[in-house]
Design a protein around this motif. Structure first.
Motif, PDB file in Angstrom:
ATOM      1  N   TYR A   1      53.944 -24.009  48.228  1.00  0.00           N
ATOM      2  CA  TYR A   1      53.526 -25.255  47.505  1.00  0.00           C
ATOM      3  C   TYR A   1      52.784 -26.423  48.414  1.00  0.00           C
ATOM      4  CZ  TYR A   1      57.306 -27.563  50.363  1.00  0.00           C
ATOM      5  OH  TYR A   1      58.098 -28.321  51.272  1.00  0.00           O
ATOM      6  N   PHE A   2      52.718 -26.084  49.819  1.00  0.00           N
ATOM      7  CA  PHE A   2      51.610 -26.728  50.575  1.00  0.00           C
ATOM      8  C   PHE A   2      50.328 -26.137  50.715  1.00  0.00           C
ATOM      9  CE2 PHE A   2      55.251 -24.830  53.059  1.00  0.00           C
ATOM     10  CZ  PHE A   2      54.607 -24.043  53.848  1.00  0.00           C
TER      11      PHE A   2
ATOM     12  N   ASN B   1      59.013 -37.419  50.993  1.00  0.00           N
ATOM     13  CA  ASN B   1      60.115 -36.114  51.026  1.00  0.00           C
ATOM     14  C   ASN B   1      59.389 -35.178  51.986  1.00  0.00           C
ATOM     15  OD1 ASN B   1      61.557 -34.122  50.886  1.00  0.00           O
ATOM     16  ND2 ASN B   1      61.754 -34.373  48.564  1.00  0.00           N
TER      17      ASN B   1
ATOM     18  N   GLY C   1      53.080 -34.351  46.187  1.00  0.00           N
ATOM     19  CA  GLY C   1      53.227 -33.333  45.054  1.00  0.00           C
ATOM     20  C   GLY C   1      52.858 -33.976  43.645  1.00  0.00           C
ATOM     21  N   TYR C   2      53.446 -33.518  42.610  1.00  0.00           N
ATOM     22  CA  TYR C   2      52.957 -34.010  41.083  1.00  0.00           C
ATOM     23  C   TYR C   2      53.018 -35.622  40.828  1.00  0.00           C
ATOM     24  CZ  TYR C   2      57.872 -34.305  40.065  1.00  0.00           C
ATOM     25  OH  TYR C   2      59.204 -34.683  40.207  1.00  0.00           O
TER      26      TYR C   2
ATOM     27  N   LEU D   1      55.072 -30.339  62.478  1.00  0.00           N
ATOM     28  CA  LEU D   1      54.139 -31.440  61.405  1.00  0.00           C
ATOM     29  C   LEU D   1      54.992 -32.387  60.843  1.00  0.00           C
ATOM     30  CD1 LEU D   1      52.172 -30.543  58.410  1.00  0.00           C
ATOM     31  CD2 LEU D   1      54.156 -31.540  58.014  1.00  0.00           C
TER      32      LEU D   1
ATOM     33  N   ASP E   1      48.117 -35.932  49.415  1.00  0.00           N
ATOM     34  CA  ASP E   1      48.521 -34.463  49.407  1.00  0.00           C
ATOM     35  C   ASP E   1      47.389 -33.343  49.608  1.00  0.00           C
ATOM     36  OD1 ASP E   1      51.371 -33.349  48.332  1.00  0.00           O
ATOM     37  OD2 ASP E   1      50.204 -31.786  48.560  1.00  0.00           O
ATOM     38  N   ILE E   2      47.793 -32.385  50.285  1.00  0.00           N
ATOM     39  CA  ILE E   2      47.099 -31.433  50.603  1.00  0.00           C
ATOM     40  C   ILE E   2      46.558 -30.300  49.710  1.00  0.00           C
ATOM     41  CG2 ILE E   2      48.504 -29.646  51.913  1.00  0.00           C
ATOM     42  CD1 ILE E   2      46.441 -29.733  54.165  1.00  0.00           C
ATOM     43  N   ASN E   3      47.551 -30.306  48.714  1.00  0.00           N
ATOM     44  CA  ASN E   3      47.566 -29.486  47.599  1.00  0.00           C
ATOM     45  C   ASN E   3      46.751 -29.919  46.569  1.00  0.00           C
ATOM     46  OD1 ASN E   3      48.148 -28.009  45.311  1.00  0.00           O
ATOM     47  ND2 ASN E   3      50.160 -27.270  46.435  1.00  0.00           N
TER      48      ASN E   3
ATOM     49  N   GLN F   1      57.499 -26.552  56.606  1.00  0.00           N
ATOM     50  CA  GLN F   1      56.393 -26.339  57.528  1.00  0.00           C
ATOM     51  C   GLN F   1      56.528 -26.654  58.930  1.00  0.00           C
ATOM     52  OE1 GLN F   1      53.525 -28.435  54.407  1.00  0.00           O
ATOM     53  NE2 GLN F   1      52.170 -27.483  56.157  1.00  0.00           N
TER      54      GLN F   1
ATOM     55  N   GLY G   1      48.066 -34.850  55.823  1.00  0.00           N
ATOM     56  CA  GLY G   1      48.577 -36.077  56.381  1.00  0.00           C
ATOM     57  C   GLY G   1      48.132 -37.355  56.066  1.00  0.00           C
TER      58      GLY G   1
ATOM     59  N   PHE H   1      55.172 -28.112  44.717  1.00  0.00           N
ATOM     60  CA  PHE H   1      56.643 -28.492  44.906  1.00  0.00           C
ATOM     61  C   PHE H   1      57.308 -28.915  43.916  1.00  0.00           C
ATOM     62  CE2 PHE H   1      60.230 -31.476  46.263  1.00  0.00           C
ATOM     63  CZ  PHE H   1      61.108 -30.404  47.078  1.00  0.00           C
ATOM     64  N   SER H   2      58.456 -28.338  43.159  1.00  0.00           N
ATOM     65  CA  SER H   2      59.272 -29.017  42.232  1.00  0.00           C
ATOM     66  C   SER H   2      58.397 -28.927  40.938  1.00  0.00           C
ATOM     67  CB  SER H   2      59.718 -30.453  42.390  1.00  0.00           C
ATOM     68  OG  SER H   2      61.095 -30.552  42.333  1.00  0.00           O
TER      69      SER H   2
ATOM     70  N   VAL I   1      55.803 -38.166  41.589  1.00  0.00           N
ATOM     71  CA  VAL I   1      57.150 -38.718  41.241  1.00  0.00           C
ATOM     72  C   VAL I   1      57.289 -40.164  42.020  1.00  0.00           C
ATOM     73  CG1 VAL I   1      58.675 -37.060  42.447  1.00  0.00           C
ATOM     74  CG2 VAL I   1      59.510 -38.554  40.683  1.00  0.00           C
TER      75      VAL I   1
HETATM   76  C1  LIG Z   1      58.872 -31.695  49.710  1.00  0.00           C
HETATM   77  S1  LIG Z   1      57.454 -31.864  48.735  1.00  0.00           S
HETATM   78  C2  LIG Z   1      57.599 -33.451  48.260  1.00  0.00           C
HETATM   79  C3  LIG Z   1      56.611 -33.579  47.007  1.00  0.00           C
HETATM   80  C4  LIG Z   1      56.705 -34.833  46.217  1.00  0.00           C
HETATM   81  N1  LIG Z   1      56.713 -36.110  46.865  1.00  0.00           N
HETATM   82  C5  LIG Z   1      58.220 -35.041  45.566  1.00  0.00           C
HETATM   83  O1  LIG Z   1      58.978 -35.610  45.847  1.00  0.00           O
HETATM   84  O2  LIG Z   1      58.495 -34.025  44.625  1.00  0.00           O
HETATM   85  C6  LIG Z   1      56.246 -32.245  50.361  1.00  0.00           C
HETATM   86  C7  LIG Z   1      54.805 -32.211  49.938  1.00  0.00           C
HETATM   87  O3  LIG Z   1      54.060 -32.348  51.124  1.00  0.00           O
HETATM   88  C8  LIG Z   1      52.927 -31.838  50.803  1.00  0.00           C
HETATM   89  N2  LIG Z   1      52.035 -31.392  52.136  1.00  0.00           N
HETATM   90  C9  LIG Z   1      52.560 -30.425  52.827  1.00  0.00           C
HETATM   91  N3  LIG Z   1      51.456 -30.321  54.184  1.00  0.00           N
HETATM   92  C10 LIG Z   1      50.847 -31.334  53.775  1.00  0.00           C
HETATM   93  C11 LIG Z   1      49.709 -32.025  54.649  1.00  0.00           C
HETATM   94  N4  LIG Z   1      49.424 -31.287  55.918  1.00  0.00           N
HETATM   95  N5  LIG Z   1      49.312 -33.016  54.485  1.00  0.00           N
HETATM   96  C12 LIG Z   1      49.358 -33.736  53.008  1.00  0.00           C
HETATM   97  N6  LIG Z   1      50.333 -33.257  52.285  1.00  0.00           N
HETATM   98  C13 LIG Z   1      51.148 -32.147  52.556  1.00  0.00           C
HETATM   99  C14 LIG Z   1      53.015 -30.691  49.838  1.00  0.00           C
HETATM  100  O4  LIG Z   1      51.867 -29.991  49.259  1.00  0.00           O
HETATM  101  C15 LIG Z   1      54.164 -31.059  49.118  1.00  0.00           C
HETATM  102  O5  LIG Z   1      53.568 -31.441  47.886  1.00  0.00           O
END
Ligand SMILES: C[S@@+](CC[C@H](N)C(=O)[O-])C[C@H]1O[C@@H](n2cnc3c(N)ncnc32)[C@H](O)[C@@H]1O
Length: 210
Positions: A6-7, A133, A68-69, A142, A89-91, A138, A118, A38-39, A71
């Protein structure tokens, strides 16, 4: 079969969009999510615990880190109409969905969604509240970087609120936060998750500190 997570910046998983409605902070929200994000089909229970319990500032700037999407940021924007919300988000698929969901829930005019590794796209920015969240899958390096760097992106008196799965070492994360910020408040716990909050000291509290 794809090997992306998801990341991943560019998920390869074929699209499988889902749309659903949920009640959060007493309001109805509709979200669309997708495979490779994610989710992908419901609000994560940890994210729900965080967003139901966190105190929202009436105005100022809020950051949803790893949105993420979308929320967390979208609920913040709807429930704190005087605040501006930035979501990163990175995605890329997540970033597009967060924009779509902001429009779907009528808050697009107060929300900016950015592609960012980040805090990389946020140089010089300061926030009154950062909600996250974090992507614990990862690894510790991080997440430690996010939680320590957050201090540089908070206004004095600004807060960082995060959710941690109890079995993903919540108590160790609490100790680290106490070490880095001098304190850590448990806002809520339940369903195998804990919500923690730390505050960046205001000017009167930093006097005499290096
Ligand atoms: C656990 S999910 C939470 C997503 C959303 N906030 C939620 O509550 O459903 C963590 C999120 O961090 C993002 N992520 C991971 N590595 C990242 C990075 N280096 N920079 C920015 N976002 C990152 C992922 O793509 C993911 O969407």
């Amino acid at each position: 079969m794809t090997t992306d997570h998801y990341f991943s910046p560019d998920p390869e998983a074929p699209s499988r969009r889902r749309r659903w409605t949920e009640r959060l902070r007493g309001r109805e929200f509709t979200f669309v999510s997708d495979a490779g994000v994610f989710s992908g089909r419901r609000v994560d229970p940890g994210s729900r615990l965080l967003i139901e319990g966190v105190d929202l500032p009436e105005r100022g700037d809020i950051l949803d880190l790893g949105c993420g999407y979308g929320v967390l940021g979208i609920v913040c924007a709807a429930c704190a109409p005087g605040a501006r919300v930035t979501m990163v988000d990175i995605n890329r698929r997540a970033v597009e969905l967060a924009r779509e969901n902001a429009a779907l829930n009528g808050v697009a005019d107060r929300v900016d969604v950015l592609e960012s590794d980040g805090f990389s796209a946020l140089a010089g920015r300061r926030f009154d509240l950062i909600v996250t969240n974090p992507p614990f899958r990862q690894g510790k390096a991080l997440v430690s970087r996010w939680l320590t760097e957050a201090r540089h992106y908070l206004n004095a008196g600004g807060r960082l609120a995060l959710v941690v799965r109890t079995r993903q070492g919540a108590l160790s994360w609490r100790r680290r936060l106490e070490e880095w910020y001098g304190h850590c408040r448990e806002v809520d716990k339940g369903g195998g998750y804990r919500v923690y909050e730390v505050t960046k000291p205001g000017p009167e509290q930093t006097e005499g500190r290096t």
